[in-house]
Scaffold this active site. Structure first.
Site, short mmCIF file in Angstrom:
data_model
loop_
_atom_site.label_atom_id
_atom_site.label_comp_id
_atom_site.label_asym_id
_atom_site.label_seq_id
_atom_site.Cartn_x
_atom_site.Cartn_y
_atom_site.Cartn_z
N HIS A 5 84.62 13.84 19.14
CA HIS A 5 83.26 14.40 19.18
C HIS A 5 82.72 14.77 17.80
CE1 HIS A 5 83.01 15.44 23.75
NE2 HIS A 5 83.77 14.38 23.54
N ASN A 55 89.83 10.31 28.78
CA ASN A 55 90.56 11.24 29.62
C ASN A 55 89.69 11.92 30.67
OD1 ASN A 55 89.60 12.27 27.01
ND2 ASN A 55 90.19 14.28 27.79
N HIS A 56 88.35 11.90 30.50
CA HIS A 56 87.48 12.54 31.50
C HIS A 56 86.97 11.56 32.56
CE1 HIS A 56 87.24 16.61 29.94
NE2 HIS A 56 87.20 16.10 28.72
FE FE2 Z 1 84.81 13.21 25.04
FE FE2 Z 2 88.00 12.42 25.58
#
Ligand code: FE2
Ligand code: FE2
Length: 270
Positions: free
Chosen positions: A179, A67-68
């Site tokens: 993460h 998404n980044h």
């Molecule tokens: Fe990430």
């Molecule tokens: Fe992500």
């Protein structure tokens, strides 16, 4: 074939861990392919052409994202020039860049697919349907010696469901985006390796790689506050070591890798 997949690299500490440990791991485990999710490599937000070059210099073969991916706008035209940097394959048709890469390793071809989940994140096209399309085109053990999926998703349910959907048809469904490394590495009944999340390569004295005080304040005050900055302590490199059978492409072993930084260290015994 020995394949290492590392989860989201967060900022400088994550990049330094990649630089320090990937060359050693390549040698120690006779790695054939290294795939790294780099969506947070540039100060926690996206990645740049220069950073892609640094990853390649460290022995990384393929970069995946999530998404980044668009956070650094300079990457948008670069994605069409570099077939080894992937963005999720279930972005709408016509989006710049590639969602998969058929990578040549001597005589063998390995397919790396990047997909993004739709639960609790911005909904893209259906990742299940997109994977099905790709698996109609590429058959494991016939068209590709190994098929690795980086499923970048928030919900463990969606990740597990996609892994069972693909069981027996890909070498591994390896999760990213949360993460945090999960302890559920396993080979599913059909022979596909699975781990819900590889974990980040970043400083774990943090809130998912970002400095803890502003992140805590944001939850406490419910106000946006200052822009989150990367936590600068030593990173733990978190990844998944996947060993595949050269004939079938199915998984023979899947184990976590955790080196450096604060997390309990773990290296597969080979
Ligand atoms: Fe990430
Ligand atoms: Fe992500």
């Amino acid at each position: 074939m020995n394949i290492l997949f590392c989860g989201d690299v967060v900022g400088r500490p994550g990049r330094e861990a990649v630089k320090r440990y990937i060359p050693r791991l390549r040698e120690q485990f006779a790695l054939d392919l290294v795939v790294v999710n780099a969506e947070n490599a540039a100060a926690g937000r996206g990645l740049t052409e220069r950073l892609c070059g640094e990853f390649y210099d460290s022995g990384v073969d393929i970069l995946t994202t999530g998404n980044h991916v668009w956070d650094q706008r300079e990457i948008i035209p670069y994605l069409d020039r570099d077939p080894c940097v992937l963005r999720p394959a279930n972005f709408p048709k016509g989006t710049p860049g590639n969602g998969w890469r058929l990578h040549l390793l001597g005589e063998q071809r390995v397919l790396v697919i990047n997909l993004m989940g739709r639960l609790f994140m911005e909904a893209l096209d259906d990742p299940f349907a997109r994977l099905e399309e790709l698996l109609q085109e590429f058959r494991l053990g016939i068209d590709a010696a190994a098929i690795v999926v980086d499923f970048h998703a928030e919900a463990s349910s969606e990740k597990m469901a996609l892994a069972h959907f693909a069981d027996g048809r890909v070498s591994g469904v390896l999760g990213s985006h949360c993460h945090v490394p999960t302890a559920d590495n396993q080979i599913l009944p059909g022979g596909t390796a699975y781990q819900t999340d590889a974990g980040m390569c970043g400083d774990y004295d943090s809130v998912i790689g970002m400095q803890k005080a502003p992140a805590v304040a944001r939850f406490v005050t419910k106000m946006p506050g200052e822009r989150p900055q990367v936590a600068e302590g030593e990173a733990t490199l978190c990844g998944i070591l996947l060993e595949t059978d050269d004939d079938t492409g199915l998984a023979r072993a899947v184990e976590p890798v955790r080196v450096g930084g604060r997390l309990a260290q773990y290296l597969p015994q080979r």
